[in-house]
Design a protein around this motif. Sequence first.
Motif, short mmCIF file in Angstrom:
data_model
loop_
_atom_site.label_atom_id
_atom_site.label_comp_id
_atom_site.label_asym_id
_atom_site.label_seq_id
_atom_site.Cartn_x
_atom_site.Cartn_y
_atom_site.Cartn_z
N ARG A 68 -11.14 -4.91 -12.24
CA ARG A 68 -12.55 -4.73 -12.60
C ARG A 68 -13.16 -3.55 -11.83
NH1 ARG A 68 -10.61 -8.06 -15.27
NH2 ARG A 68 -10.16 -6.08 -16.29
N VAL A 69 -12.73 -3.38 -10.58
CA VAL A 69 -13.18 -2.22 -9.80
C VAL A 69 -12.74 -0.94 -10.51
CG1 VAL A 69 -12.84 -0.93 -7.65
CG2 VAL A 69 -13.23 -3.40 -7.58
N GLY A 70 -11.51 -0.94 -11.01
CA GLY A 70 -11.02 0.22 -11.75
C GLY A 70 -11.86 0.52 -12.97
N ASP A 71 -12.30 -0.53 -13.67
CA ASP A 71 -13.16 -0.34 -14.85
C ASP A 71 -14.47 0.34 -14.46
OD1 ASP A 71 -11.23 -1.60 -16.34
OD2 ASP A 71 -12.23 -3.55 -16.34
N GLN A 167 -5.09 4.52 -11.66
CA GLN A 167 -3.92 4.25 -10.84
C GLN A 167 -4.10 2.93 -10.09
OE1 GLN A 167 -3.27 7.61 -8.21
NE2 GLN A 167 -1.73 8.46 -9.58
N LYS A 168 -2.99 2.29 -9.81
CA LYS A 168 -3.03 1.10 -8.97
C LYS A 168 -3.27 1.50 -7.52
CE LYS A 168 -0.14 -2.02 -11.69
NZ LYS A 168 -1.24 -2.99 -11.88
N LEU A 169 -3.73 0.54 -6.75
CA LEU A 169 -3.91 0.77 -5.32
C LEU A 169 -2.57 1.13 -4.69
CD1 LEU A 169 -5.77 0.50 -2.80
CD2 LEU A 169 -5.00 -1.88 -2.67
N GLN A 170 -2.55 2.23 -3.95
CA GLN A 170 -1.30 2.67 -3.33
C GLN A 170 -1.61 3.60 -2.16
OE1 GLN A 170 0.80 5.76 -5.86
NE2 GLN A 170 -0.71 5.05 -7.36
N LYS A 171 -0.60 3.82 -1.34
CA LYS A 171 -0.75 4.75 -0.22
C LYS A 171 -0.72 6.17 -0.76
CE LYS A 171 1.30 1.84 3.37
NZ LYS A 171 2.38 1.73 4.39
N ARG A 172 -1.69 6.97 -0.35
CA ARG A 172 -1.70 8.34 -0.83
C ARG A 172 -0.80 9.21 0.03
NH1 ARG A 172 -7.88 10.39 0.47
NH2 ARG A 172 -7.81 10.18 2.75
N ALA A 173 -0.34 10.28 -0.56
CA ALA A 173 0.69 11.09 0.07
C ALA A 173 0.19 11.83 1.31
CB ALA A 173 1.23 12.10 -0.94
N VAL A 174 -1.09 12.19 1.36
CA VAL A 174 -1.56 13.06 2.44
C VAL A 174 -1.66 12.36 3.79
CG1 VAL A 174 -2.77 14.65 0.91
CG2 VAL A 174 -3.95 12.63 1.76
N ASP A 175 -1.99 11.05 3.79
CA ASP A 175 -2.18 10.38 5.08
C ASP A 175 -1.75 8.91 5.11
OD1 ASP A 175 -4.09 9.24 3.49
OD2 ASP A 175 -5.80 10.09 4.56
N GLU A 176 -1.11 8.43 4.04
CA GLU A 176 -0.59 7.06 3.99
C GLU A 176 -1.69 5.99 3.94
OE1 GLU A 176 2.84 6.02 3.88
OE2 GLU A 176 2.92 8.12 3.30
N LYS A 177 -2.94 6.40 3.75
CA LYS A 177 -4.01 5.41 3.61
C LYS A 177 -4.00 4.86 2.19
CE LYS A 177 -7.23 7.25 7.06
NZ LYS A 177 -8.60 7.79 7.29
N LYS A 180 -7.33 3.95 -4.22
CA LYS A 180 -7.25 3.75 -5.67
C LYS A 180 -7.97 4.91 -6.32
CE LYS A 180 -8.18 0.35 -9.32
NZ LYS A 180 -6.75 0.11 -9.63
N TYR A 181 -7.29 5.57 -7.26
CA TYR A 181 -7.87 6.74 -7.93
C TYR A 181 -8.00 6.50 -9.43
CZ TYR A 181 -7.33 9.63 -3.73
OH TYR A 181 -7.44 10.15 -2.47
N VAL A 182 -9.06 7.09 -9.97
CA VAL A 182 -9.33 7.04 -11.40
C VAL A 182 -9.72 8.44 -11.84
CG1 VAL A 182 -11.00 6.26 -13.12
CG2 VAL A 182 -9.97 4.62 -11.56
N GLY A 183 -9.27 8.85 -13.02
CA GLY A 183 -9.61 10.17 -13.51
C GLY A 183 -9.95 10.16 -14.99
#
Length: 226
Positions: A68-71, A167-177, A180-183
């Motif tokens: 729902r957050v993604g929506d 996108q699903k919640l995941q660790k991002r490449a730049v800092d491992e935090k 969740k991203y949406v575009g």
Amino acid sequence: MARRFQTRLTIATSVLIAATIGFMSLALIHLAATTITKQHRIRGKLLTALAKRNIEYGTGLPEEVMERVGDQMVVTALLTAELVAIAEQDGSLSPERISEALSRVIERSRQHRGYPLVDEFWVTDENGYAYIHTEDFDFTFSPDPEKTPQANEFWPLLEEGAAPLVQKLQKRAVDEKRFKYVGVSGVDKPRIVQIGVGEDLVNSIQSGFLVENIVERFVEEMEIER
């Protein structure tokens, strides 16, 4: 003699009646105790099953909540795409001023909950370069996963009519935090409009559904019912 016999008979009858009443009372007490025990056993099984189901439901909620957050993030990205198009329509607002406005949105959302409800805004040109953003570093999207792992999935948004990407919640490449991203696509020209939410919001959602918290709330509700 007759009177003595009658007296003995009366006593014997009284004793027999008393014994019968006593046995019946014991039988009724035993039956009542057995019934109560059985009822408590059944209730205990029902409560155990209910507690198990509630815990299973509660532990499964974070994933549904994140959907729902993604929506809502999609709606935010669509609004951002529209507002950027309007802001750039007559050229009166520079990319820097638009970026500042988006940064204010982040800070004002922080005032509401104590943490930002959205962490990042990225708006690109037709080449994938994010010239509008709220971070202190530049970024260019690429279709090459070696150059921009994770972010490369958003490259197809440069095509007209592309569907929003969540996108699903995941660790991002730049800092491992965990992020969740949406575009979404641009409305005035080919562009990527991306927003991201970070660990503060995610942790606040997931902490509310920890098993120990669910059990504690369930026990409190049972105490209130008593």
